[in-house]
Scaffold this motif. Sequence first.
Motif, PDB file in Angstrom:
ATOM      1  N   MET A  82     -32.076 -16.411   5.315  1.00  0.00           N
ATOM      2  CA  MET A  82     -32.866 -17.357   4.917  1.00  0.00           C
ATOM      3  C   MET A  82     -33.043 -17.486   3.288  1.00  0.00           C
ATOM      4  O   MET A  82     -33.660 -16.545   2.811  1.00  0.00           O
ATOM      5  N   ASN A  83     -32.514 -18.538   2.769  1.00  0.00           N
ATOM      6  CA  ASN A  83     -32.559 -18.496   1.385  1.00  0.00           C
ATOM      7  C   ASN A  83     -33.518 -19.583   0.742  1.00  0.00           C
ATOM      8  O   ASN A  83     -33.827 -20.720   1.535  1.00  0.00           O
ATOM      9  N   SER A  84     -33.822 -19.748  -0.326  1.00  0.00           N
ATOM     10  CA  SER A  84     -34.713 -20.627  -0.972  1.00  0.00           C
ATOM     11  C   SER A  84     -35.982 -20.878  -0.217  1.00  0.00           C
ATOM     12  O   SER A  84     -36.114 -22.054   0.089  1.00  0.00           O
ATOM     13  N   LEU A  85     -36.680 -19.944   0.382  1.00  0.00           N
ATOM     14  CA  LEU A  85     -37.903 -20.176   1.265  1.00  0.00           C
ATOM     15  C   LEU A  85     -38.885 -20.878   0.685  1.00  0.00           C
ATOM     16  O   LEU A  85     -39.156 -21.010  -0.608  1.00  0.00           O
ATOM     17  N   LYS A  86     -39.406 -21.676   1.436  1.00  0.00           N
ATOM     18  CA  LYS A  86     -40.692 -22.365   1.044  1.00  0.00           C
ATOM     19  C   LYS A  86     -41.792 -22.171   1.788  1.00  0.00           C
ATOM     20  O   LYS A  86     -41.757 -21.525   2.955  1.00  0.00           O
ATOM     21  N   PRO A  87     -43.220 -22.567   1.362  1.00  0.00           N
ATOM     22  CA  PRO A  87     -44.196 -22.075   2.237  1.00  0.00           C
ATOM     23  C   PRO A  87     -44.344 -22.799   3.597  1.00  0.00           C
ATOM     24  O   PRO A  87     -44.748 -22.092   4.285  1.00  0.00           O
ATOM     25  N   LEU A 106     -28.493 -27.055  22.405  1.00  0.00           N
ATOM     26  CA  LEU A 106     -28.576 -25.889  21.457  1.00  0.00           C
ATOM     27  C   LEU A 106     -30.197 -25.843  20.900  1.00  0.00           C
ATOM     28  O   LEU A 106     -30.673 -25.013  20.729  1.00  0.00           O
ATOM     29  N   SER A 107     -30.624 -27.225  20.626  1.00  0.00           N
ATOM     30  CA  SER A 107     -31.745 -27.616  19.798  1.00  0.00           C
ATOM     31  C   SER A 107     -33.252 -27.334  20.740  1.00  0.00           C
ATOM     32  O   SER A 107     -34.128 -27.466  20.270  1.00  0.00           O
ATOM     33  N   ASN A 108     -32.931 -27.576  21.921  1.00  0.00           N
ATOM     34  CA  ASN A 108     -34.080 -27.666  23.057  1.00  0.00           C
ATOM     35  C   ASN A 108     -34.503 -26.445  23.721  1.00  0.00           C
ATOM     36  O   ASN A 108     -33.604 -25.771  24.369  1.00  0.00           O
ATOM     37  N   PRO A 109     -35.707 -25.835  23.524  1.00  0.00           N
ATOM     38  CA  PRO A 109     -36.123 -24.641  23.716  1.00  0.00           C
ATOM     39  C   PRO A 109     -36.224 -24.486  25.494  1.00  0.00           C
ATOM     40  O   PRO A 109     -35.976 -23.152  25.849  1.00  0.00           O
ATOM     41  N   VAL A 110     -35.991 -25.409  25.947  1.00  0.00           N
ATOM     42  CA  VAL A 110     -36.180 -25.403  27.517  1.00  0.00           C
ATOM     43  C   VAL A 110     -34.690 -24.729  28.114  1.00  0.00           C
ATOM     44  O   VAL A 110     -34.831 -24.187  29.286  1.00  0.00           O
ATOM     45  N   HIS A 111     -33.814 -24.962  27.633  1.00  0.00           N
ATOM     46  CA  HIS A 111     -32.638 -24.397  28.088  1.00  0.00           C
ATOM     47  C   HIS A 111     -32.247 -22.998  27.755  1.00  0.00           C
ATOM     48  O   HIS A 111     -31.300 -22.462  28.156  1.00  0.00           O
ATOM     49  N   TYR A 112     -33.106 -22.440  27.018  1.00  0.00           N
ATOM     50  CA  TYR A 112     -33.046 -20.732  26.686  1.00  0.00           C
ATOM     51  C   TYR A 112     -33.598 -19.863  27.748  1.00  0.00           C
ATOM     52  O   TYR A 112     -34.597 -20.275  28.124  1.00  0.00           O
ATOM     53  N   ASP A 113     -32.835 -18.985  28.391  1.00  0.00           N
ATOM     54  CA  ASP A 113     -33.107 -18.189  29.084  1.00  0.00           C
ATOM     55  C   ASP A 113     -33.938 -17.110  29.095  1.00  0.00           C
ATOM     56  O   ASP A 113     -35.167 -16.323  29.545  1.00  0.00           O
ATOM     57  N   TYR A 114     -33.791 -16.226  27.724  1.00  0.00           N
ATOM     58  CA  TYR A 114     -34.325 -15.156  27.282  1.00  0.00           C
ATOM     59  C   TYR A 114     -34.955 -15.124  25.841  1.00  0.00           C
ATOM     60  O   TYR A 114     -34.276 -15.916  25.121  1.00  0.00           O
ATOM     61  N   TRP A 115     -36.114 -14.667  25.391  1.00  0.00           N
ATOM     62  CA  TRP A 115     -36.810 -14.540  24.357  1.00  0.00           C
ATOM     63  C   TRP A 115     -37.115 -13.158  23.780  1.00  0.00           C
ATOM     64  O   TRP A 115     -37.424 -12.566  24.540  1.00  0.00           O
ATOM     65  N   GLY A 116     -36.705 -13.186  22.264  1.00  0.00           N
ATOM     66  CA  GLY A 116     -37.269 -11.993  21.845  1.00  0.00           C
ATOM     67  C   GLY A 116     -39.021 -12.185  21.578  1.00  0.00           C
ATOM     68  O   GLY A 116     -39.601 -13.120  21.900  1.00  0.00           O
ATOM     69  N   GLN A 117     -39.478 -10.987  20.848  1.00  0.00           N
ATOM     70  CA  GLN A 117     -40.794 -10.992  20.711  1.00  0.00           C
ATOM     71  C   GLN A 117     -41.416 -11.662  19.720  1.00  0.00           C
ATOM     72  O   GLN A 117     -42.570 -11.946  19.550  1.00  0.00           O
ATOM     73  N   GLY A 118     -40.589 -12.080  18.706  1.00  0.00           N
ATOM     74  CA  GLY A 118     -41.079 -12.802  17.382  1.00  0.00           C
ATOM     75  C   GLY A 118     -41.143 -11.809  16.302  1.00  0.00           C
ATOM     76  O   GLY A 118     -41.686 -10.922  16.517  1.00  0.00           O
ATOM     77  N   THR A 119     -40.974 -12.288  15.127  1.00  0.00           N
ATOM     78  CA  THR A 119     -41.129 -11.794  13.974  1.00  0.00           C
ATOM     79  C   THR A 119     -41.671 -12.688  12.936  1.00  0.00           C
ATOM     80  O   THR A 119     -41.483 -13.850  12.696  1.00  0.00           O
ATOM     81  N   LEU A 120     -42.911 -12.290  12.146  1.00  0.00           N
ATOM     82  CA  LEU A 120     -43.593 -13.258  11.152  1.00  0.00           C
ATOM     83  C   LEU A 120     -43.077 -13.225   9.848  1.00  0.00           C
ATOM     84  O   LEU A 120     -42.633 -12.176   9.340  1.00  0.00           O
ATOM     85  N   VAL A 121     -43.051 -14.357   9.518  1.00  0.00           N
ATOM     86  CA  VAL A 121     -42.363 -14.734   8.345  1.00  0.00           C
ATOM     87  C   VAL A 121     -43.404 -15.520   7.454  1.00  0.00           C
ATOM     88  O   VAL A 121     -43.930 -16.584   7.926  1.00  0.00           O
ATOM     89  N   THR A 122     -43.792 -15.206   6.307  1.00  0.00           N
ATOM     90  CA  THR A 122     -44.888 -15.634   5.412  1.00  0.00           C
ATOM     91  C   THR A 122     -44.271 -15.820   3.924  1.00  0.00           C
ATOM     92  O   THR A 122     -43.861 -14.932   3.285  1.00  0.00           O
ATOM     93  N   VAL A 123     -44.400 -16.939   3.532  1.00  0.00           N
ATOM     94  CA  VAL A 123     -43.845 -17.478   2.363  1.00  0.00           C
ATOM     95  C   VAL A 123     -45.044 -17.842   1.370  1.00  0.00           C
ATOM     96  O   VAL A 123     -45.800 -18.645   1.763  1.00  0.00           O
ATOM     97  N   SER A 124     -45.348 -16.998   0.367  1.00  0.00           N
ATOM     98  CA  SER A 124     -46.300 -17.446  -0.399  1.00  0.00           C
ATOM     99  C   SER A 124     -45.894 -18.411  -1.509  1.00  0.00           C
ATOM    100  O   SER A 124     -44.662 -18.472  -1.856  1.00  0.00           O
ATOM    101  N   SER A 125     -46.951 -19.149  -1.934  1.00  0.00           N
ATOM    102  CA  SER A 125     -46.555 -20.325  -2.985  1.00  0.00           C
ATOM    103  C   SER A 125     -46.623 -19.737  -4.481  1.00  0.00           C
ATOM    104  O   SER A 125     -47.239 -18.552  -4.634  1.00  0.00           O
TER     105      SER A 125
END
Length: 125
Positions: A82-87, A106-125
């Motif tokens: 991820m480059n040129s990140l925005k808030p 590909l873009s529809n979450p209902v078609h995905y079988d397995y999920w990771g736990q998530g990671t937080l990305v915070t972009v400050s202005s």
Amino acid sequence: VQLQASGGGLVQAGGSLRLSCAASGRTFGSYALGWFRQAPGKERECVAAIRLRGNNLYYADTVKGRFTISRDNAKNTVWLQMNSLKPEDTAVYYCAAGFNLIISSLSNPVHYDYWGQGTLVTVSS
């Protein structure tokens, strides 16, 4: 398939982060992989996805030209550069795996079988 996402953090606007998602299981190469994000009060959206051999990619319009998805089936890993990140990129990012998805799914979450736990990305202005 078990997925473990990492690489999130706090970054200033204009900066870069690289998310990684390591998968367990010997059938990794049979799954399309996606990166989704969910901001507070918003629905989960797909930002990028990649089919089995990396020959078909999807990017949300909001990240085209800034984010790059890639995978290495030998390493059971998918990345999101991820480059040129925005808030407005601030969200919890999730990796997901969907068995042998076609391009239109590909873009529809209902078609995905397995999920990771998530990671937080915070972009400050």
